[in-house]
Motif scaffolding. Structure first.
Motif, PDB file in Angstrom:
ATOM      1  N   GLN A  77      42.522  40.814  38.291  1.00 13.15           N
ATOM      2  CA  GLN A  77      42.103  42.205  38.462  1.00 13.15           C
ATOM      3  C   GLN A  77      43.292  42.998  38.995  1.00 13.15           C
ATOM      4  O   GLN A  77      43.666  42.870  40.157  1.00 13.15           O
ATOM      5  CB  GLN A  77      40.929  42.324  39.439  1.00 13.15           C
ATOM      6  N   TRP A  82      40.870  47.758  38.653  1.00  9.18           N
ATOM      7  CA  TRP A  82      40.009  48.051  39.814  1.00  9.18           C
ATOM      8  C   TRP A  82      39.644  49.533  39.825  1.00  9.18           C
ATOM      9  O   TRP A  82      38.486  49.890  40.070  1.00  9.18           O
ATOM     10  CB  TRP A  82      40.744  47.662  41.093  1.00  9.18           C
ATOM     11  N   LYS A 392      44.815  48.035  46.265  1.00 10.99           N
ATOM     12  CA  LYS A 392      43.431  48.476  46.042  1.00 10.99           C
ATOM     13  C   LYS A 392      42.821  49.000  47.344  1.00 10.99           C
ATOM     14  O   LYS A 392      42.195  50.066  47.374  1.00 10.99           O
ATOM     15  CB  LYS A 392      42.593  47.317  45.493  1.00 10.99           C
TER      16      LYS A 392
END
Length: 461
Positions: A77, A82, A392
């Motif tokens: 990911q 994300w 993230k």
């Protein structure tokens, strides 16, 4: 720490077992691209700068039986994927608080049976010298508050306890198992949820509680201003009938998680195959890595495999210095067992809350968001977020900042807050090593700032 292993050589990338398992690590340019919103590699200078950053971010070990060896094709990911995930919940000024729910108290009506389920069975517990207390929920809250800085982290202000289940299908004791009730109630405030119990398959504890039922109770308890809620459990837990046990589970889209600290009890280390002397940061010891790889291959071949020296270093390297300073801090594997237990639970709680931010399991680096198949693997993984997962989290909290967001300053303040917590608990190797790791990251970030730049007392959040 055991003097028999000086951890002289370090494994900085995947082990020799990775290729056998079918795991192939993404190349440097793709790792750098995974940290960018566009998902594309930058200039040669940007990739080179990322390579320098990786001095503190070794690759995943991928040892025999590890999650990445069992499922080597699990998709990664990136930051871009994300951002594009429509299941992700944004952090807002109204909904930014993380709640921690203390482990349920045991009500008097069930105390005779249910209390005993938190005690490891003598047949599975190794002899233990010294005092060992369960992790204090306030300390877990403080760690989460540092890890998810600057978001507020609070204890849920409701009574939480285990009570008899008196609703429908109140069967009392199981028809098949006469060692405890099939159902008990989990009361959070004024709501009672039915929790299924079962006999512990491997006999480590008397009975276990079902995680999905506990998550139902967590969902009912989620406050309106909560970004996420994590519930601690002192009892052993399981996810489905095929599990022996499961230490934690999160429903990321619903922003709830549960963590059991039962299996992290140092009493169970020997039965779980835990090598305390090679938990993180010592898990990157090349001799230890090769021993596990060679042992797994022994059934097929007795031939000694040659170590891939391209992945091993004896030079002055940040991780080597971290290991040296961790040893110098006096953090012993047989020292403060309460601090050891706390360090294990703190790392897992941060991991499960990470899923509430929609972070999936990481395959880019050794990272706190890696998946795990057992307690031994769990303890080999680091407490920090890798560059991809940190990107993230940084983007998630950026939206609640005041004014222009200064990413470098945010990282320095986050790392400083974490280092301050770790300093209190350096009796545990993980916290001692983490503090040293954090200080190196802070030094690197501050070294990249213009000399005239003032971090002062400006209010960032």
């Amino acid at each position: 720490m055991s003097p028999s292993c000086p951890h002289r050589h370090l494994q900085l990338d995947v082990s020799s077992h990775a290729a056998e398992a079918g795991f192939q690590r993404l190349p440097l340019a793709k790792r750098q691209a995974a940290t960018t919103p566009a998902g594309r590699a930058g200039t040669e200078d940007a990739v080179a700068e990322h390579a320098r950053l990786e001095a503190l971010f070794p690759g995943p070990l991928v040892l025999p039986g590890d999650a990445l060896a069992v499922d080597p094709k699990e998709p990664p990911q990136s930051l871009r994927s994300w951002i594009q995930d429509n299941m992700r919940n944004p952090v807002t000024q109204r909904r930014k608080t993380i709640y921690v729910v203390p482990a349920p108290q045991v009500g008097p009506a069930v105390s005779k049976t249910v209390s005993s389920w938190t005690v490891p069975s003598p047949s599975r517990a190794a002899s233990l010298k010294g005092k060992c207390e369960a992790p204090d929920v306030e300390l877990v809250r403080q760690y989460l508050e540092a890890f998810y800085y600057p978001l507020p982290v609070r204890l849920l202000p409701k009574e939480v306890r285990l009570v008899p289940w008196t609703g429908g299908n109140a069967a009392g004791r199981s028809k098949k198992q006469q060692d405890g009730p099939q159902y008990i109630g989990l009361q959070v405030g004024g709501i009672v949820t039915r929790i299924t119990t079962r006999r512990c398959p491997d006999g480590a504890f008397g009975r276990q509680l079902r995680l999905s039922n506990i998550l139902d109770a967590a969902l009912d308890a989620l406050p309106d201003d909560a970004y996420a809620l994590v519930m601690l459990v002192a009892h052993d837990t399981y996810e489905d009938e095929h599990d022996d046990f499961c230490c934690g589970l999160a429903y990321g889209g619903s922003r709830i998680a549960v963590v059991s600290f039962a299996r992290y009890h140092p009493l169970l280390d020997e039965a779980a195959g835990v090598d305390r002397d090679h938990a993180w940061p010592f898990a990157h010891c090349a001799a230890f890595v090769e021993r596990l790889c060679r042992g797994a291959a022994a059934a097929g071949s007795r031939k000694k495999r040659k170590v891939d020296n391209s992945q091993v270093t004896t030079a002055a390297q940040p991780l080597a210095d971290i290991i040296k300073k961790t040893l110098e801090a006096g953090a012993r594997s047989d020292g403060d067992l309460s601090a050891l237990w706390l360090s294990r639970v703190a790392r897992t709680v941060a991991h499960e809350v990470g899923h509430c931010f929609c972070l999936t399991h990481c395959r880019y680096y050794a990272c706190s968001m890696q998946s795990t198949t057992c307690v031994a693997e769990d303890l080999r993984q680091p407490p920090y977020l890798c560059p991809v997962c940190l990107a993230k989290l940084t983007r998630a909290v950026r939206d609640v900042s005041k004014g222009a967001f200064d990413e470098t300053r945010f990282l320095i303040e986050r790392y400083t807050t974490l280092a301050r917590f770790c300093k209190q608990w350096e009796r545990a190797a993980m916290f001692a090593g983490y503090r040293c790791w954090l200080e190196k990251r802070i030094d690197a970030l501050q070294g990249g700032l213009p000399a005239e730049r003032d971090l002062g007392n400006q209010e960032l959040f």
